[in-house]
Motif scaffolding. Structure first.
Motif, PDB file in Angstrom:
ATOM      1  N   GLY A 117       6.993  14.542  -9.180  1.00  0.00           N
ATOM      2  CA  GLY A 117       7.779  14.193  -7.998  1.00  0.00           C
ATOM      3  C   GLY A 117       6.996  13.375  -6.996  1.00  0.00           C
ATOM      4  O   GLY A 117       7.140  13.557  -5.779  1.00  0.00           O
ATOM      5  N   ALA A 118       6.163  12.460  -7.477  1.00  0.00           N
ATOM      6  CA  ALA A 118       5.337  11.613  -6.618  1.00  0.00           C
ATOM      7  C   ALA A 118       5.155  10.272  -7.310  1.00  0.00           C
ATOM      8  O   ALA A 118       5.386  10.139  -8.524  1.00  0.00           O
ATOM      9  N   THR A 119       4.733   9.271  -6.554  1.00  0.00           N
ATOM     10  CA  THR A 119       4.530   7.930  -7.086  1.00  0.00           C
ATOM     11  C   THR A 119       3.111   7.477  -6.781  1.00  0.00           C
ATOM     12  O   THR A 119       2.604   7.689  -5.682  1.00  0.00           O
ATOM     13  N   LEU A 120       2.479   6.842  -7.763  1.00  0.00           N
ATOM     14  CA  LEU A 120       1.174   6.217  -7.584  1.00  0.00           C
ATOM     15  C   LEU A 120       1.359   4.707  -7.527  1.00  0.00           C
ATOM     16  O   LEU A 120       1.983   4.120  -8.423  1.00  0.00           O
ATOM     17  N   TYR A 121       0.827   4.100  -6.476  1.00  0.00           N
ATOM     18  CA  TYR A 121       0.932   2.649  -6.306  1.00  0.00           C
ATOM     19  C   TYR A 121      -0.410   1.993  -6.559  1.00  0.00           C
ATOM     20  O   TYR A 121      -1.430   2.363  -5.970  1.00  0.00           O
ATOM     21  N   GLU A 122      -0.405   1.008  -7.429  1.00  0.00           N
ATOM     22  CA  GLU A 122      -1.555   0.121  -7.610  1.00  0.00           C
ATOM     23  C   GLU A 122      -1.409  -0.988  -6.556  1.00  0.00           C
ATOM     24  O   GLU A 122      -0.466  -1.789  -6.609  1.00  0.00           O
ATOM     25  N   THR A 123      -2.308  -1.017  -5.583  1.00  0.00           N
ATOM     26  CA  THR A 123      -2.079  -1.851  -4.402  1.00  0.00           C
ATOM     27  C   THR A 123      -3.168  -2.904  -4.220  1.00  0.00           C
ATOM     28  O   THR A 123      -4.317  -2.738  -4.638  1.00  0.00           O
ATOM     29  N   ARG A 124      -2.764  -3.968  -3.539  1.00  0.00           N
ATOM     30  CA  ARG A 124      -3.690  -4.996  -3.044  1.00  0.00           C
ATOM     31  C   ARG A 124      -3.525  -5.046  -1.530  1.00  0.00           C
ATOM     32  O   ARG A 124      -2.428  -5.300  -1.031  1.00  0.00           O
ATOM     33  N   ILE A 125      -4.616  -4.799  -0.817  1.00  0.00           N
ATOM     34  CA  ILE A 125      -4.597  -4.749   0.641  1.00  0.00           C
ATOM     35  C   ILE A 125      -5.367  -5.946   1.174  1.00  0.00           C
ATOM     36  O   ILE A 125      -6.511  -6.192   0.760  1.00  0.00           O
ATOM     37  N   GLU A 171       2.811  -2.089  -6.882  1.00  0.00           N
ATOM     38  CA  GLU A 171       3.838  -1.639  -7.816  1.00  0.00           C
ATOM     39  C   GLU A 171       3.631  -0.156  -8.087  1.00  0.00           C
ATOM     40  O   GLU A 171       2.503   0.303  -8.286  1.00  0.00           O
ATOM     41  N   GLY A 172       4.726   0.588  -8.088  1.00  0.00           N
ATOM     42  CA  GLY A 172       4.646   2.027  -8.265  1.00  0.00           C
ATOM     43  C   GLY A 172       5.046   2.486  -9.647  1.00  0.00           C
ATOM     44  O   GLY A 172       5.830   1.831 -10.338  1.00  0.00           O
ATOM     45  N   ARG A 173       4.490   3.635 -10.039  1.00  0.00           N
ATOM     46  CA  ARG A 173       4.904   4.285 -11.275  1.00  0.00           C
ATOM     47  C   ARG A 173       4.806   5.790 -11.064  1.00  0.00           C
ATOM     48  O   ARG A 173       4.030   6.256 -10.203  1.00  0.00           O
ATOM     49  N   PRO A 174       5.584   6.582 -11.779  1.00  0.00           N
ATOM     50  CA  PRO A 174       5.539   8.032 -11.582  1.00  0.00           C
ATOM     51  C   PRO A 174       4.129   8.574 -11.741  1.00  0.00           C
ATOM     52  O   PRO A 174       3.393   8.185 -12.650  1.00  0.00           O
ATOM     53  N   ALA A 177      13.135   5.057  -7.584  1.00  0.00           N
ATOM     54  CA  ALA A 177      13.998   5.984  -6.846  1.00  0.00           C
ATOM     55  C   ALA A 177      14.392   5.375  -5.521  1.00  0.00           C
ATOM     56  O   ALA A 177      13.541   4.978  -4.742  1.00  0.00           O
ATOM     57  N   PRO A 178      15.683   5.232  -5.246  1.00  0.00           N
ATOM     58  CA  PRO A 178      16.103   4.681  -3.965  1.00  0.00           C
ATOM     59  C   PRO A 178      15.841   5.658  -2.840  1.00  0.00           C
ATOM     60  O   PRO A 178      15.698   6.861  -3.072  1.00  0.00           O
ATOM     61  N   PRO A 179      15.756   5.145  -1.586  1.00  0.00           N
ATOM     62  CA  PRO A 179      15.549   6.048  -0.456  1.00  0.00           C
ATOM     63  C   PRO A 179      16.607   7.144  -0.424  1.00  0.00           C
ATOM     64  O   PRO A 179      17.787   6.902  -0.681  1.00  0.00           O
ATOM     65  N   GLY A 180      16.172   8.352  -0.114  1.00  0.00           N
ATOM     66  CA  GLY A 180      17.114   9.454   0.007  1.00  0.00           C
ATOM     67  C   GLY A 180      17.256  10.278  -1.255  1.00  0.00           C
ATOM     68  O   GLY A 180      17.983  11.262  -1.271  1.00  0.00           O
ATOM     69  N   THR A 181      16.579   9.880  -2.355  1.00  0.00           N
ATOM     70  CA  THR A 181      16.640  10.656  -3.585  1.00  0.00           C
ATOM     71  C   THR A 181      15.257  11.193  -3.895  1.00  0.00           C
ATOM     72  O   THR A 181      14.266  10.811  -3.293  1.00  0.00           O
ATOM     73  N   ASP A 182      15.189  12.093  -4.877  1.00  0.00           N
ATOM     74  CA  ASP A 182      13.907  12.656  -5.270  1.00  0.00           C
ATOM     75  C   ASP A 182      13.027  11.574  -5.882  1.00  0.00           C
ATOM     76  O   ASP A 182      13.507  10.640  -6.540  1.00  0.00           O
ATOM     77  N   LEU A 183      11.715  11.720  -5.710  1.00  0.00           N
ATOM     78  CA  LEU A 183      10.784  10.796  -6.341  1.00  0.00           C
ATOM     79  C   LEU A 183      10.750  11.076  -7.835  1.00  0.00           C
ATOM     80  O   LEU A 183      10.958  12.203  -8.279  1.00  0.00           O
ATOM     81  N   PRO A 184      10.462  10.059  -8.647  1.00  0.00           N
ATOM     82  CA  PRO A 184      10.561  10.218 -10.103  1.00  0.00           C
ATOM     83  C   PRO A 184       9.344  10.907 -10.683  1.00  0.00           C
ATOM     84  O   PRO A 184       8.321  11.107 -10.020  1.00  0.00           O
ATOM     85  N   GLY A 185       9.456  11.268 -11.961  1.00  0.00           N
ATOM     86  CA  GLY A 185       8.311  11.801 -12.688  1.00  0.00           C
ATOM     87  C   GLY A 185       8.178  13.306 -12.585  1.00  0.00           C
ATOM     88  O   GLY A 185       8.771  13.953 -11.716  1.00  0.00           O
ATOM     89  N   PRO A 186       7.362  13.885 -13.463  1.00  0.00           N
ATOM     90  CA  PRO A 186       7.224  15.348 -13.499  1.00  0.00           C
ATOM     91  C   PRO A 186       6.561  15.921 -12.256  1.00  0.00           C
ATOM     92  O   PRO A 186       6.748  17.101 -11.953  1.00  0.00           O
ATOM     93  N   GLU A 201      10.730   1.686   3.784  1.00  0.00           N
ATOM     94  CA  GLU A 201      10.509   2.774   2.844  1.00  0.00           C
ATOM     95  C   GLU A 201      10.497   2.223   1.427  1.00  0.00           C
ATOM     96  O   GLU A 201      11.434   1.529   1.013  1.00  0.00           O
ATOM     97  N   PRO A 202       9.455   2.494   0.652  1.00  0.00           N
ATOM     98  CA  PRO A 202       9.346   1.867  -0.675  1.00  0.00           C
ATOM     99  C   PRO A 202      10.311   2.462  -1.682  1.00  0.00           C
ATOM    100  O   PRO A 202      10.652   3.637  -1.630  1.00  0.00           O
ATOM    101  N   ALA A 203      10.730   1.625  -2.606  1.00  0.00           N
ATOM    102  CA  ALA A 203      11.544   2.062  -3.740  1.00  0.00           C
ATOM    103  C   ALA A 203      11.104   1.226  -4.933  1.00  0.00           C
ATOM    104  O   ALA A 203      11.702   0.214  -5.253  1.00  0.00           O
ATOM    105  N   GLY A 204      10.035   1.642  -5.560  1.00  0.00           N
ATOM    106  CA  GLY A 204       9.473   0.871  -6.658  1.00  0.00           C
ATOM    107  C   GLY A 204       8.353  -0.021  -6.185  1.00  0.00           C
ATOM    108  O   GLY A 204       7.201   0.149  -6.572  1.00  0.00           O
TER     109      GLY A 204
END
Length: 251
Positions: free
Chosen positions: A20-28, A202-205, A9-18, A176-179
Motif C-alpha cells: 500500500g505504498a509507492t516508490l518513486y525513482e526521482t531526479r531532483i 516515475e512510481g511503482r508499487p 492509483a488516482p487521488p482518493g483511492t488506496d495506493l497500489p501493491g501489497p 498529488e501524484p498518481a503514477g
C-alpha cells in the motif's frame, strides 16, 4: 524479466501493491539564478505512504526503510499521523479522519535527511483540504508551510540556505501524484525568480523487490543527499557567493 507496472492509483483511492505504498525513482534539480547562476541535479528514491497504513516492511529489510515520528516535527512519542493532526488543529484545520499521504525519504541504514516532505490531506469524504510542505535545513531545524486548495504562494519564513536571507516568497506547485511525480518549488525575491527546485519521477508499487532495487541503484542515498548539499555549498563559497548569517532562535 518483467517489471512491476507504474503506480496509477488516482487521488482518493488506496495506493497500489501489497504494501500500500509507492516508490518513486526521482531526479531532483536545483537551479539558482541570482546573484550568480548555479545548477545541479541528483537522483534518489522517495516513498509515497498513507500515514494510517505505513508499509509493513519485513523485519529483515527494516534497516533499509523506516518511518519514524522522531524524524519529523512533533512529539516522537506520538505517531506521524497524530503529530500532523496536532499541527493542523493549531492551524484551524480538521480532517475528520480523512486520508493523509506523505512523500518522503525513509530512514535507511540509521540515517535520514529530508530537505522536503509533502503531505496531501483530504477529509473523510475524500475532498482535498490542504497540502503541507515540511522543510528541513542542514542545521537540524524544520518548518511547515500550509497551502489551501488552489493556493500556490506563501511567504518565505525559514532559513534554509546560508546564501539566501529569510525574505521573498515561494511559489509551490505540488499536485498529488498518481503514477508520475511532478513538483516545483520556486523562490521569488524582489519580484523575480531566484531559485527553483523540481522533483520528477516515475512510481511503482513498493515491494521487497523494488526496495532492494532502489537501494542497489542509490546506495547510502540519505547520506548522499546531505553530502551533496554541503558539497554544492562549498562550491558556492569558492565562487565568492556571500553568506547570510543564520538567526538562532532563543532557547
Amino acid at each position: 524479466m518483467t517489471t512491476a507496472p507504474p503506480a496509477t492509483a488516482p487521488p482518493g483511492t488506496d495506493l497500489p501493491g501489497p504494501w500500500g505504498a509507492t516508490l518513486y525513482e526521482t531526479r531532483i534539480t536545483h537551479v539558482r539564478t541570482t546573484p550568480l547562476r548555479h545548477a545541479f541535479a541528483h537522483r534518489t528514491s522517495l516513498w509515497l505512504v498513507d500515514l494510517d497504513r505505513l508499509p509493513p516492511v519485513p523485519a529483515l529489510l527494516r534497516p533499509l526503510a523506516r518511518f519514524r515520528a522522531a524524524d519529523h516535527p512533533g512529539d516522537p512519542r506520538l505517531s506521524l499521523r497524530q503529530n500532523l493532526d496536532l499541527y493542523l488543529a493549531d492551524q484551524g484545520v480538521r480532517l475528520g479522519g480523512g486520508r493523509v499521504l506523505m512523500l518522503t525519504q525513509a530512514r535507511s541504514l540509521g540515517h535520514v535527511f529530508n530537505p522536503l516532505t509533502v503531505y496531501w490531506c483530504r477529509d473523510a469524504e475524500g475532498n482535498p483540504v490542504c497540502t503541507v510542505a515540511e522543510v528541513h535545513n542542514t542545521y537540524g531545524q524544520h518548518h511547515r508551510y500550509l497551502l489551501r486548495p488552489e493556493q500556490t504562494e506563501t511567504p518565505k519564513e525559514f532559513y534554509v540556505s546560508p546564501f539566501f536571507p529569510v525574505d521573498g516568497g515561494y511559489r509551490m506547485r505540488l499536485p498529488e501524484p498518481a503514477g508520475r511525480l511532478d513538483l516545483t518549488v520556486r523562490l521569488d525575491r524582489s519580484g523575480a525568480p531566484a531559485f527553483t527546485a523540481t522533483v520528477h519521477g516515475e512510481g511503482r508499487p513498493a515491494t521487497a523487490r523494488s526496495l532492494l532495487a532502489a537501494v542497489l541503484r542509490h546506495p547510502f542515498a540519505t547520506f548522499a543527499v546531505s553530502l551533496h548539499i554541503r558539497y554544492q555549498g562549498i562550491r558556492l563559497l569558492l565562487r565568492g557567493l556571500p553568506v547570510h548569517r543564520r538567526e538562532v532562535p532563543p532557547s
